[in-house]
Design a protein around this motif. Structure first.
Motif, PDB file in Angstrom:
ATOM      1  N   SER A 145       0.859  -1.224   0.000  1.00 44.99           N
ATOM      2  CA  SER A 145       0.000   0.000   0.000  1.00 44.99           C
ATOM      3  C   SER A 145       0.870   1.240   0.000  1.00 44.99           C
ATOM      4  CB  SER A 145      -0.906  -0.017   1.228  1.00 44.99           C
ATOM      5  OG  SER A 145      -1.785  -1.126   1.176  1.00 44.99           O
ATOM      6  N   GLU A 146       1.949   1.225   0.775  1.00 43.62           N
ATOM      7  CA  GLU A 146       2.828   2.391   0.804  1.00 43.62           C
ATOM      8  C   GLU A 146       3.459   2.630  -0.556  1.00 43.62           C
ATOM      9  OE1 GLU A 146       5.573   1.534   3.918  1.00 43.62           O
ATOM     10  OE2 GLU A 146       4.260   2.263   5.534  1.00 43.62           O
ATOM     11  N   ARG A 147       3.847   1.557  -1.229  1.00 37.95           N
ATOM     12  CA  ARG A 147       4.426   1.720  -2.560  1.00 37.95           C
ATOM     13  C   ARG A 147       3.396   2.293  -3.537  1.00 37.95           C
ATOM     14  NH1 ARG A 147       5.571  -3.204  -3.607  1.00 37.95           N
ATOM     15  NH2 ARG A 147       7.615  -3.178  -2.566  1.00 37.95           N
ATOM     16  N   LYS A 148       2.168   1.811  -3.420  1.00 40.91           N
ATOM     17  CA  LYS A 148       1.095   2.289  -4.313  1.00 40.91           C
ATOM     18  C   LYS A 148       0.834   3.774  -4.085  1.00 40.91           C
ATOM     19  CE  LYS A 148      -3.651   1.224  -5.686  1.00 40.91           C
ATOM     20  NZ  LYS A 148      -4.856   0.356  -5.414  1.00 40.91           N
ATOM     21  N   VAL A 149       0.770   4.196  -2.814  1.00 41.47           N
ATOM     22  CA  VAL A 149       0.537   5.626  -2.511  1.00 41.47           C
ATOM     23  C   VAL A 149       1.670   6.461  -3.065  1.00 41.47           C
ATOM     24  CG1 VAL A 149       0.374   7.308  -0.641  1.00 41.47           C
ATOM     25  CG2 VAL A 149      -0.911   5.178  -0.512  1.00 41.47           C
ATOM     26  N   SER A 150       2.887   5.956  -2.910  1.00 40.78           N
ATOM     27  CA  SER A 150       4.046   6.700  -3.379  1.00 40.78           C
ATOM     28  C   SER A 150       4.014   6.861  -4.898  1.00 40.78           C
ATOM     29  CB  SER A 150       5.322   5.966  -2.947  1.00 40.78           C
ATOM     30  OG  SER A 150       6.450   6.619  -3.437  1.00 40.78           O
ATOM     31  N   GLU A 151       3.608   5.801  -5.584  1.00 44.75           N
ATOM     32  CA  GLU A 151       3.561   5.860  -7.033  1.00 44.75           C
ATOM     33  C   GLU A 151       2.467   6.831  -7.503  1.00 44.75           C
ATOM     34  OE1 GLU A 151       3.048   1.837  -8.242  1.00 44.75           O
ATOM     35  OE2 GLU A 151       5.166   1.264  -7.863  1.00 44.75           O
ATOM     36  N   LEU A 152       1.267   6.778  -6.856  1.00 45.83           N
ATOM     37  CA  LEU A 152       0.148   7.649  -7.257  1.00 45.83           C
ATOM     38  C   LEU A 152       0.453   9.096  -6.910  1.00 45.83           C
ATOM     39  CD1 LEU A 152      -2.895   5.442  -6.202  1.00 45.83           C
ATOM     40  CD2 LEU A 152      -2.072   5.904  -8.525  1.00 45.83           C
ATOM     41  N   ALA A 153       1.253   9.316  -5.827  1.00 49.20           N
ATOM     42  CA  ALA A 153       1.547  10.693  -5.433  1.00 49.20           C
ATOM     43  C   ALA A 153       2.396  11.390  -6.477  1.00 49.20           C
ATOM     44  CB  ALA A 153       2.258  10.711  -4.087  1.00 49.20           C
ATOM     45  N   GLU A 154       3.115  10.665  -7.245  1.00 50.75           N
ATOM     46  CA  GLU A 154       3.928  11.257  -8.283  1.00 50.75           C
ATOM     47  C   GLU A 154       3.081  11.692  -9.498  1.00 50.75           C
ATOM     48  OE1 GLU A 154       6.886   8.397  -9.283  1.00 50.75           O
ATOM     49  OE2 GLU A 154       7.993   8.584  -7.366  1.00 50.75           O
ATOM     50  N   VAL A 155       1.882  11.071  -9.609  1.00 52.83           N
ATOM     51  CA  VAL A 155       1.023  11.358 -10.789  1.00 52.83           C
ATOM     52  C   VAL A 155      -0.143  12.263 -10.429  1.00 52.83           C
ATOM     53  CG1 VAL A 155      -0.383  10.333 -12.617  1.00 52.83           C
ATOM     54  CG2 VAL A 155       1.702   9.151 -11.781  1.00 52.83           C
ATOM     55  N   GLY A 196      -2.686  14.375  -7.480  1.00 48.04           N
ATOM     56  CA  GLY A 196      -2.645  15.212  -6.285  1.00 48.04           C
ATOM     57  C   GLY A 196      -3.321  14.519  -5.134  1.00 48.04           C
ATOM     58  N   PRO A 197      -3.253  15.120  -3.945  1.00 45.80           N
ATOM     59  CA  PRO A 197      -3.803  14.472  -2.749  1.00 45.80           C
ATOM     60  C   PRO A 197      -5.328  14.368  -2.775  1.00 45.80           C
ATOM     61  CG  PRO A 197      -2.947  16.651  -2.209  1.00 45.80           C
ATOM     62  CD  PRO A 197      -2.562  16.419  -3.613  1.00 45.80           C
ATOM     63  N   LYS A 198      -5.994  15.171  -3.566  1.00 46.51           N
ATOM     64  CA  LYS A 198      -7.463  15.136  -3.551  1.00 46.51           C
ATOM     65  C   LYS A 198      -8.004  14.324  -4.715  1.00 46.51           C
ATOM     66  CE  LYS A 198      -8.047  19.580  -1.212  1.00 46.51           C
ATOM     67  NZ  LYS A 198      -8.706  20.931  -1.264  1.00 46.51           N
ATOM     68  N   HIS A 199      -7.095  13.689  -5.438  1.00 51.32           N
ATOM     69  CA  HIS A 199      -7.565  12.850  -6.534  1.00 51.32           C
ATOM     70  C   HIS A 199      -8.201  11.593  -5.957  1.00 51.32           C
ATOM     71  CE1 HIS A 199      -7.398  10.244 -10.074  1.00 51.32           C
ATOM     72  NE2 HIS A 199      -7.375  11.405 -10.787  1.00 51.32           N
ATOM     73  N   PRO A 200      -9.313  11.124  -6.553  1.00 56.20           N
ATOM     74  CA  PRO A 200     -10.028   9.954  -6.010  1.00 56.20           C
ATOM     75  C   PRO A 200      -9.118   8.744  -5.843  1.00 56.20           C
ATOM     76  CG  PRO A 200     -11.335  11.024  -7.685  1.00 56.20           C
ATOM     77  CD  PRO A 200     -10.048  11.748  -7.716  1.00 56.20           C
ATOM     78  N   LYS A 201      -8.238   8.516  -6.803  1.00 53.93           N
ATOM     79  CA  LYS A 201      -7.350   7.340  -6.672  1.00 53.93           C
ATOM     80  C   LYS A 201      -6.385   7.517  -5.517  1.00 53.93           C
ATOM     81  CE  LYS A 201      -7.425   5.803 -11.472  1.00 53.93           C
ATOM     82  NZ  LYS A 201      -6.621   5.455 -12.656  1.00 53.93           N
ATOM     83  N   MET A 202      -5.921   8.777  -5.344  1.00 51.49           N
ATOM     84  CA  MET A 202      -4.990   9.033  -4.251  1.00 51.49           C
ATOM     85  C   MET A 202      -5.690   8.890  -2.924  1.00 51.49           C
ATOM     86  SD  MET A 202      -1.848   9.698  -3.792  1.00 51.49           S
ATOM     87  CE  MET A 202      -0.791  10.241  -2.458  1.00 51.49           C
ATOM     88  N   ILE A 203      -6.939   9.382  -2.854  1.00 49.99           N
ATOM     89  CA  ILE A 203      -7.707   9.265  -1.601  1.00 49.99           C
ATOM     90  C   ILE A 203      -7.956   7.808  -1.295  1.00 49.99           C
ATOM     91  CG2 ILE A 203      -9.922   9.799  -0.512  1.00 49.99           C
ATOM     92  CD1 ILE A 203      -9.943  12.427  -2.138  1.00 49.99           C
ATOM     93  N   ALA A 204      -8.306   7.016  -2.303  1.00 57.00           N
ATOM     94  CA  ALA A 204      -8.574   5.577  -2.088  1.00 57.00           C
ATOM     95  C   ALA A 204      -7.325   4.844  -1.634  1.00 57.00           C
ATOM     96  CB  ALA A 204      -9.103   4.963  -3.387  1.00 57.00           C
ATOM     97  N   ALA A 205      -6.184   5.187  -2.245  1.00 53.81           N
ATOM     98  CA  ALA A 205      -4.932   4.506  -1.853  1.00 53.81           C
ATOM     99  C   ALA A 205      -4.541   4.855  -0.439  1.00 53.81           C
ATOM    100  CB  ALA A 205      -3.819   4.900  -2.818  1.00 53.81           C
ATOM    101  N   THR A 206      -4.747   6.150  -0.052  1.00 50.39           N
ATOM    102  CA  THR A 206      -4.416   6.553   1.322  1.00 50.39           C
ATOM    103  C   THR A 206      -5.318   5.870   2.319  1.00 50.39           C
ATOM    104  OG1 THR A 206      -3.694   8.700   0.447  1.00 50.39           O
ATOM    105  CG2 THR A 206      -4.100   8.542   2.806  1.00 50.39           C
ATOM    106  N   SER A 207      -6.596   5.779   1.969  1.00 52.81           N
ATOM    107  CA  SER A 207      -7.549   5.085   2.869  1.00 52.81           C
ATOM    108  C   SER A 207      -7.184   3.618   3.017  1.00 52.81           C
ATOM    109  CB  SER A 207      -8.975   5.256   2.296  1.00 52.81           C
ATOM    110  OG  SER A 207      -9.895   4.545   3.098  1.00 52.81           O
ATOM    111  N   GLU A 208      -6.784   3.024   1.932  1.00 49.60           N
ATOM    112  CA  GLU A 208      -6.388   1.591   1.991  1.00 49.60           C
ATOM    113  C   GLU A 208      -5.170   1.411   2.879  1.00 49.60           C
ATOM    114  OE1 GLU A 208      -4.992  -2.043  -1.000  1.00 49.60           O
ATOM    115  OE2 GLU A 208      -5.535  -0.055  -1.833  1.00 49.60           O
ATOM    116  N   LEU A 209      -4.185   2.361   2.825  1.00 51.98           N
ATOM    117  CA  LEU A 209      -2.989   2.276   3.660  1.00 51.98           C
ATOM    118  C   LEU A 209      -3.337   2.383   5.133  1.00 51.98           C
ATOM    119  CD1 LEU A 209       0.092   2.152   3.933  1.00 51.98           C
ATOM    120  CD2 LEU A 209       0.156   4.633   3.610  1.00 51.98           C
TER     121      LEU A 209
END
Length: 741
Positions: free
Chosen positions: A314-324, A326-339
């Motif tokens: 999960s941490e790797r996924k959040v890190s990868e999405l954070a590069e693409v 922003g923090p309010k993007h639905p995918k980023m929010i979902a990945a953070t929630s999953e972590l």
């Protein structure tokens, strides 16, 4: 005072034995005539003696008598041992056998045992009756039975004197011989002795067998009762304790005890391990999840490892999405929630694992307590079962022992009962005695010869006279008794070409074993006698030339040189011989040059290649040898050489020729006086020894040289010395002497 003591034996020794020899020689025919007369007279007496005949019967004493059943122990005598035969021989000689033979043959009435008193006995009896003060036997107070007993004892004594029992060496045979004037009586008595012995032995065995059978029967009843009592006790104990298989019960209890002990040890180890984990958890704190996750027992758990993998993913996924995004993007929010969800799950799993460990600790503690209680119960049961087993075995051993004893006695009783009427003879005749034809004594020819030889015994005096006329020193007894000096040893005479000296290195030759051993023994005797005197300087002298003093000093130096540093000095400045014997050039400097101060000590030394011995030859022959030896330079030289050598051997001139030896004796720690055996006269030796003692010389003792060993072996003059020297192996006793010193 000392010269007087040396002359005293001389005055005692002057005995005119020549007179005795001349007297014997003068009357030798009369002595021979007397011997012939005595022989003729003894022959007349011998031919008038009554002939005595001897007859012999031979018995074989059986080592193993035939028996219906073998039970030798009943008789208490082992027939396979030597003592058995010796006992039988003594029985044959016993007074009981003799008395039975006398009674059976009625020898009291036989003419040979009922002779009238001899002329000598009659004379003694008449003499006792004529002289009232002589002791007499009083038989007036004896009863007829006592008188008959005394007569029987006298008869038995006379009988046993004529009887002879002689076993045949290394066999089971024994000869029974009897001597008598009547040849028929001799044969009859010899046979009767054997018959009585056989009968007496059979009678004794029958009595012993019957007595043994009665005793065994009496013992059997008591043994049967003891066996019944012990068996009843064992059976009662079985019924009381309900015992079937004691060994099996003990084995099961032992196995259960071992298994419970092993399980308890394992459970305690698990409990201790869990408790150590709980101590770490309590130390870190249960809410400090970060530190708890570092505990190896938690991090190694499979569930924790799986959850940690999800966290990492999960941490790797959040890190990868954070590069693409922003923090309010639905995918980023979902990945953070999953972590957050995965981390919460990790914390929950850690808390659950800690709770599980707490439960495992309580479970392990309960298991340990239960196993300890069970172990106490099993131990108590084991003690109870082993106590029963011990008592059971005790009762069973008693039963087995009583049964074994009873069976043994029962078997022996049956054997004795069956064989009580059967016994083989202990002995049998191999040869019966027969009346002899020729008498065994008197041996008339032997009697005459012995009388003749005994009469000629006076001729032995001639040998003593001849030996006494020889006043040379011949043995150790002459040295110790007549000279009152210690004998250090003797050297055997060695055969060599006449007119030549003995090979100087003969000591090392293979054929010189006896000579070398004699030298070593002489060396050992010298060292032992001087052990507490630290005698480093030893001088060797003799009475006259030709006695072997140079040979003695040389071989003594050889023997001492095998374990010490030795210097041999030729101090015979009148007639030196060491240079010639060792092959040293005549011009080689030596002792005289050192004393005169013309040469150095090192230049006057010579080393023998064969022995390694250091030699200081005589050197140039001086015109004033006595003055050189008396000088202080000689004394200083000896003192200096003492520090360089362990032992100094000095060959000096003879005492009767010059006074050199007397002067050298002042520097010597010990003097050795060499005497040629069977050559030097006693007076000459006494004079030489007396001169040394008068000069206060330290005389260690006397060496007897050139001993004729062949003569010694014949007459035994050197017994105690010669036997030792001729011993086969070489005895290196010097090593032991050095160790003890």
């Amino acid at each position: 005072m000392e010269p007087v003591t040396t002359e005293q034996p001389q005055t005692e020794e002057v005995i005119d034995l020549r007179q005795y020899f001349n007297i014997v020689n003068k009357y030798k025919w009369r002595i021979l005539g007397l011997a012939l007369f005595a022989a003729i007279f003894s022959a007349i007496i011998a031919f008038k003696m009554t002939p005595i005949y001897s007859s012999t019967a031979t018995l074989i004493i059986e080592a193993e008598q035939a028996k219906a059943v073998n039970f030798q122990e009943v008789y208490g005598l082992d027939s396979s041992r030597q003592e058995y035969y010796l006992t039988q021989f003594e029985i044959l000689k016993s007074k009981s056998i003799a008395q039975k033979v006398i009674e059976r043959l009625n020898l009291a009435e036989h003419p040979e045992f009922n002779k009238p008193p001899s002329a000598i006995a009659a004379f003694k009896a008449s003499l006792k009756s004529a002289l009232p003060f002589l002791p007499k036997k009083d038989t007036s107070g004896l009863t007829p039975q006592e008188q008959a007993e005394q007569e029987m004892q006298l008869l038995v004594k006379a009988f046993t004197e004529q009887l002879s029992i002689s076993p045949v060496r290394k066999t089971q045979l024994v000869n029974i011989s009897f001597e008598a004037e009547d040849p028929k009586l001799a044969a009859l008595v010899a046979n009767t002795v054997g018959e009585v012995y056989i009968e007496q032995n059979l009678t004794a065995k029958m009595g012993i067998t019957q007595k043994a059978a009665g005793w065994l029967n009496e013992r059997l009843s008591g043994l049967r009762e003891r066996l019944d009592i012990s068996e009843a006790k064992l059976q009662a104990y079985r019924e009381q304790e309900n015992l079937i298989d004691v060994a099996g019960v003990v084995g099961l209890t032992t196995q259960e005890l071992e298994q419970t002990s092993e399980q308890l040890v394992k459970t305690r180890n698990d409990k201790n391990k869990l408790e150590s984990i709980m101590r770490v958890i309590n130390e870190y704190g249960r809410n400090n999840l970060e530190r708890l996750e570092t505990i190896p027992e938690i991090t190694s758990h499979k569930v924790i490892q799986d959850v940690k993998k999800e966290v990492v993913t999960s941490e790797r996924k959040v890190s990868e999405l954070a590069e693409v995004y922003g923090p309010k993007h639905p995918k980023m929010i979902a990945a953070t929630s999953e972590l957050r969800t995965v981390k919460a799950n990790l914390s929950q799993q850690v808390r659950a694992l800690v709770t599980g460990i707490e439960k495992e600790v309580k479970t392990a503690q309960g298991n340990v307590a239960a196993l300890e209680k069970e172990l106490v119960r099993i131990r108590t049961e084991y003690q109870r079962v082993t106590a029963k087993e011990s008592e059971y075995r005790k009762l069973k051993r008693e039963v087995d022992t009583n049964r074994q004893i009873y069976d043994t006695f029962l078997s022996r009783s049956k054997e004795t009962e069956v064989t009580s009427d059967f016994n083989a003879a202990v002995a049998r005749f191999t040869d019966r005695a027969y009346a002899p034809i020729e008498p065994v004594k008197p041996k008339k020819g032997l009697i005459v010869a012995l009388v003749f030889i005994a009469t000629l015994g006076l001729g032995v005096v001639v040998a003593f006279v001849i030996e006494a006329l020889n006043d040379t020193v011949k043995s150790s007894a002459d040295i110790e008794n007549k000279l009152a000096q210690r004998m250090l040893g003797l050297l055997p005479k060695v055969e060599h070409k006449k007119g030549t000296n003995l090979n100087i290195h003969y000591f090392f030759e293979k054929e010189a074993r006896q000579f070398s051993e004699a030298v070593r023994t002489f060396r050992t005797s010298l060292v032992l006698s001087q052990m507490d005197k630290n005698s480093k300087v030893v001088a060797v002298t003799s009475s006259v030339p030709g006695e072997g003093k140079t040979t003695t000093s040389t071989n003594l130096a050889f023997s001492l040189g095998q374990m010490e540093k030795v210097l041999l000095i030729d101090a015979d400045m009148r007639k030196p011989s060491i240079c010639k014997r060792f092959g040293i050039p005549a011009y080689h400097p030596g002792l005289s040059n050192v004393i005169a101060g013309t040469e150095k000590v090192e230049d006057c030394m010579f080393t023998d290649d064969r022995s390694g011995l250091t030699i200081m030859p005589c050197g140039q022959l001086p015109t004033n040898p006595l003055e050189l030896l008396s000088s202080s330079r000689f004394e200083k030289l000896i003192d200096a050489l003492k520090g360089r050598f362990d032992r100094i051997i000095i060959d000096t001139a003879p005492t009767q020729a010059v006074s050199d030896a007397l002067v050298i004796s002042r520097q010597a720690d010990a003097m050795i006086y060499v005497v040629k055996a069977d050559s030097t006269r006693m007076g000459l030796v006494q004079n030489g020894v007396g001169r040394l003692l008068a000069a206060n010389a330290k005389l260690a003792g006397i060496l007897l040289n050139q001993v004729d060993t062949k003569k010694a072996g014949k007459n035994g003059a050197y017994q105690g010395y010669y036997d030792y020297y001729s011993y086969g192996s070489e005895h290196e006793t010097m090593v032991e002497v050095k160790k003890s010193a």
